[in-house]
Write a protein that holds these residues in place. Structure first.
Motif, short mmCIF file in Angstrom:
data_model
loop_
_atom_site.label_atom_id
_atom_site.label_comp_id
_atom_site.label_asym_id
_atom_site.label_seq_id
_atom_site.Cartn_x
_atom_site.Cartn_y
_atom_site.Cartn_z
N GLU A 85 10.24 -4.85 8.78
CA GLU A 85 8.84 -3.81 7.99
C GLU A 85 9.06 -4.17 6.56
OE1 GLU A 85 9.35 -0.13 8.18
OE2 GLU A 85 11.63 0.33 8.45
N LEU A 86 7.79 -3.94 6.18
CA LEU A 86 7.72 -4.32 4.46
C LEU A 86 6.69 -2.96 3.96
CD1 LEU A 86 8.11 -5.79 2.11
CD2 LEU A 86 6.45 -7.45 2.50
N GLN A 87 6.76 -2.35 2.48
CA GLN A 87 5.88 -1.31 1.86
C GLN A 87 6.02 -1.81 1.09
OE1 GLN A 87 6.97 2.40 3.41
NE2 GLN A 87 5.94 2.61 5.60
N TRP A 88 4.68 -1.48 0.55
CA TRP A 88 4.20 -1.46 -0.94
C TRP A 88 3.49 -0.91 -1.60
CZ3 TRP A 88 2.62 -5.59 2.28
CH2 TRP A 88 1.59 -5.58 1.92
N ARG A 110 -0.47 3.86 0.54
CA ARG A 110 0.32 2.72 0.48
C ARG A 110 0.58 1.60 2.08
NH1 ARG A 110 5.46 2.24 -1.93
NH2 ARG A 110 7.38 1.79 -0.77
N TYR A 111 1.13 0.58 0.61
CA TYR A 111 0.36 -0.80 1.78
C TYR A 111 1.91 -1.40 2.45
CZ TYR A 111 -3.57 -1.38 -1.34
OH TYR A 111 -5.03 -1.16 -1.11
N THR A 112 1.10 -1.92 3.72
CA THR A 112 2.81 -2.49 4.69
C THR A 112 1.90 -3.62 5.24
OG1 THR A 112 1.40 -1.10 6.59
CG2 THR A 112 2.91 -0.09 5.68
N GLY A 113 3.42 -4.28 5.54
CA GLY A 113 3.47 -5.72 6.63
C GLY A 113 3.02 -5.74 7.25
N PRO A 114 3.50 -7.37 8.29
CA PRO A 114 3.48 -8.07 9.53
C PRO A 114 4.85 -6.32 10.70
CG PRO A 114 4.61 -8.96 8.12
CD PRO A 114 3.63 -8.64 6.63
N PHE A 143 -3.77 -8.97 -9.33
CA PHE A 143 -3.36 -7.88 -8.53
C PHE A 143 -1.19 -8.32 -8.60
CE2 PHE A 143 -7.47 -7.37 -7.78
CZ PHE A 143 -7.66 -5.69 -7.90
N ARG A 144 -0.42 -6.98 -8.53
CA ARG A 144 0.95 -7.24 -8.24
C ARG A 144 1.21 -5.99 -7.06
NH1 ARG A 144 2.63 -7.68 -14.46
NH2 ARG A 144 1.34 -9.76 -14.83
N ALA A 145 2.72 -6.96 -6.49
CA ALA A 145 3.50 -5.49 -5.17
C ALA A 145 4.59 -5.21 -6.64
CB ALA A 145 3.64 -6.03 -4.66
N GLU A 146 4.51 -3.65 -5.96
CA GLU A 146 5.66 -3.34 -6.69
C GLU A 146 6.02 -1.54 -5.86
OE1 GLU A 146 3.52 -1.38 -10.54
OE2 GLU A 146 3.60 -2.58 -11.46
N ARG A 147 7.85 -1.59 -6.29
CA ARG A 147 8.62 -0.76 -4.98
C ARG A 147 8.37 -1.27 -3.93
NH1 ARG A 147 4.70 2.85 -8.35
NH2 ARG A 147 5.92 4.09 -9.74
N LEU A 148 8.90 -2.17 -3.41
CA LEU A 148 9.23 -2.87 -2.68
C LEU A 148 10.39 -2.47 -1.89
CD1 LEU A 148 8.39 -6.95 -3.23
CD2 LEU A 148 7.08 -5.39 -1.89
N GLN A 149 9.64 -1.82 -0.88
CA GLN A 149 10.81 -1.11 0.64
C GLN A 149 10.17 -1.84 1.56
OE1 GLN A 149 10.37 2.97 0.47
NE2 GLN A 149 10.95 3.35 -1.04
#
Length: 154
Positions: A85-88, A110-114, A143-149
């Motif tokens: 899982e991925l959120q940013w 809050r965006y989520t990946g696959p 555009f850039r992703a920040e606070r990746l979790q």
């Protein structure tokens, strides 16, 4: 806080009154805390290393994406482990500038990946734009992703 102070005071009294019995227990407790802390730090550094191996690119692409989701995203997993899982959060900058032009409110998405991305594979999708400060067009911003979790499989 009062409970913690009572515990420390009790431990200190036991250590002074019965040093031969309290000292080994204290040493074992300190060693246990050290082991737990070092394991947590090791796992956090491992996750940071895996997140650094992800390649996340954003392009404003209204021609190939739907009107309500004009931001094209490409995620490449160069990590040796599968991404679970991925959120940013998304940030927008004028080229060469360091001021984030996204309005950060409580409603900011809050965006989520696959859900599952195998090593060496990529994921493409279209995302909605974050709320931008007035006077800025999305076509002129980076555009850039920040606070990746994220989390990875072992």
């Amino acid at each position: 806080m009062l409970f913690g102070a009572i515990l420390i005071l009790s431990w200190f009294i036991l250590l002074i009154r019965y040093p031969s019995k309290a000292l080994p227990v204290t040493l074992l407790a300190v060693i246990g805390l050290f082991i737990v802390a070092s394991t947590v730090i090791w796992q956090e550094n491992r996750e940071k290393g895996h997140l650094a191996e992800l390649e996340l690119r954003f392009n404003y692409d209204p021609q190939n994406c739907p009107a309500d989701r004009p931001l094209a995203v490409t995620l490449n997993n160069a990590s040796p482990n599968p991404l679970l899982e991925l959120q940013w959060q998304l940030a927008a900058y004028r080229p060469g500038d360091s001021v984030n032009l996204v309005e950060n409110t409580y409603e900011s998405p809050r965006y989520t990946g696959p859900g599952d991305l195998q090593p060496g594979s990529s994921w493409n999708n279209c995302l909605p734009l974050p709320p931008l400060r007035s006077g800025y067009r999305a076509s002129s911003l980076e555009f850039r992703a920040e606070r990746l979790q994220g989390s990875f499989a072992n």
